[in-house]
Design a protein around this motif. Structure first.
Motif, PDB file in Angstrom:
ATOM      1  N   CYS A   1       0.820  -1.213   0.000  1.00 20.28           N
ATOM      2  CA  CYS A   1       0.000   0.000   0.000  1.00 20.28           C
ATOM      3  C   CYS A   1       0.858   1.270   0.000  1.00 20.28           C
TER       4      CYS A   1
ATOM      5  N   GLY B   1       3.221  -2.789  -5.124  1.00 22.16           N
ATOM      6  CA  GLY B   1       2.365  -1.617  -4.970  1.00 22.16           C
ATOM      7  C   GLY B   1       2.697  -0.524  -5.971  1.00 22.16           C
TER       8      GLY B   1
ATOM      9  N   PHE C   1      -5.675   2.610  -1.089  1.00 18.49           N
ATOM     10  CA  PHE C   1      -4.358   2.194  -0.596  1.00 18.49           C
ATOM     11  C   PHE C   1      -4.000   2.799   0.760  1.00 18.49           C
TER      12      PHE C   1
ATOM     13  N   LEU D   1      -3.488   0.868   4.351  1.00 12.41           N
ATOM     14  CA  LEU D   1      -2.201   1.109   5.003  1.00 12.41           C
ATOM     15  C   LEU D   1      -2.382   1.495   6.471  1.00 12.41           C
TER      16      LEU D   1
END
Length: 395
Positions: free
Chosen positions: A223, A349, A378, A382
């Motif tokens: 992420c 990512g 994302f 995270l």
């Protein structure tokens, strides 16, 4: 030369230049997206694929790097990495005009330098972690800040070059940028390189995979890479096309400001790391990243949109080095294998984020704003991952 061979500071300097090299190979081409679209007639979704190929190749290299390093050693790996990076930039400069389809020439050059970029990403953190220095978290954060300063340098120097000589001669600048990795190749022939873990004492792959915190860090790294590059790789095109500003203003206010803010966050943490709890700083940064993507994706004001780019750079600055520092603390015998898989996660990512932005931008019909808004997923994941790491630490 003898002083260099016995000096860990020389190794750290070479690693700083290594991250500048990676900044060149990751961020020079995105400045040319609109140029490629006009000069070679490449569609927006295919341009987005160039980013995915770059980070996809780096991802594959991350996967294979641990075994390669064990066979050939750290020094030969770093030399190979910089040779591939420099050669890829040269191929990028010449091959598009040698192929009937210029896009193929661009892809070949990108694949070559992506191999170098992948090896650099895997090796720099464990090499610096193994150096005999105090306050490892601060050194690690400073190391990663040089990627940002390299990014700023790429944007500023490239913008000045394009203003003077025009974007049509971009291939000459690609040759000039190739000098840096070739120079650093010479340094890595001589600087000392130490082992992170004593031979025979590092964790095996199965042992690492059994650690719950490793998989949480893996997801956080995915992420972090997606949140960072989802904005960074499209910042120039977003400013130029989505906000209707000139290329010069777009490059300076978009990717340049993004990189400067990311570097400032890493440098600031490096200076005050002893007074700040890393996980709290990462949590706050993750929430700021959510706000940044909301600004960029929803704001109708060019000023607020560019502010979203800058805020995103500030917010993602600590994620990559913070994850590495956390892993080095909780999995002390992880060694190069652990760093390789975390780098793989980050590059996964980095490939997925810009690719998603480009795909949603093309399919939605609303342009890059829609693509950037979709990337908010994302930083949300995270933040959840960092919260889970905090819970693991309490246990």
């Amino acid at each position: 030369m003898k002083r260099i061979k016995d000096n860990d500071n020389a190794t750290i300097v070479a690693c700083y230049i290594g991250y500048i090299t990676q900044a060149i190979v990751n961020n020079f081409v995105p400045l040319l997206f609109v140029t490629f679209q006009k000069q070679f007639g490449i569609a927006l979704d295919k341009i987005g694929l160039l980013i995915s190929v770059n980070f996809g190749v780096q991802l594959l290299v991350d996967l294979l790097a641990a075994g390669l390093v064990e066979k050939v050693g750290e020094r030969k790996t770093m030399i190979t990495a910089h040779l591939c990076s420099g050669t890829g930039l040269l191929l990028l400069a010449f091959l598009p005009w040698l192929f009937p389809v210029p896009y193929i020439g661009l892809l070949i050059g990108i694949v070559c330098y992506a191999i170098g970029g992948g090896l650099i990403e895997v090796m720099l953190s464990p090499i610096v972690e193994a150096c005999q220095t105090k306050n490892k978290e601060a050194v690690m954060s400073s190391l990663h800040s040089f990627y940002c300063w390299g990014h700023v340098g790429v944007v500023l120097i490239s913008t000045l070059y394009f203003a003077v000589f025009g974007t049509g001669s971009w291939w000459i600048l690609a040759c000039i940028w190739a000098v840096i990795p070739f120079f650093n190749t010479c340094l890595f022939f001589h600087v000392p390189i130490r082992s992170l873990v004593e031979e025979g004492k590092s964790m095996g792959l199965r042992e690492i995979f059994r650690e719950r915190v490793f998989w949480i860090l893996f997801i956080v790294m995915v992420c972090a890479g997606a949140a960072e590059q989802g904005m960074s790789q499209w910042a120039s095109a977003f400013a130029e096309m989505g906000l209707s500003v000139s290329k010069t203003v777009g490059d300076l206010a978009g990717p340049c400001m993004f990189a400067a803010c990311m570097g400032a966050a890493r440098a600031w943490y490096g200076a005050f790391s002893e007074k700040i709890r890393l996980h709290n700083f990462m949590m706050i940064s993750g929430l700021l990243c959510v706000a940044a993507y909301l600004l960029a994706g929803l704001s109708k004001s060019p000023v607020l949109g560019l502010a979203g780019c800058a805020l995103c750079g500030l917010s993602v600055g600590i994620m990559w080095p913070g994850s590495f520092s956390t892993a080095a603390k909780v999995l002390r015998r992880g060694g190069t294998i652990m760093f390789a898989f975390l780098a793989l996660a980050g590059d996964l990512g980095c490939s997925a984020g810009p690719g998603l932005v480009g795909m949603i931008s093309e399919l939605s019909g609303r342009g890059l704003k829609a693509g950037l808004f979709s990337a908010i997923v994302f930083p949300v994941i995270l933040v959840a991952g960092i919260w889970m790491i905090k819970q693991e630490n309490r246990r």
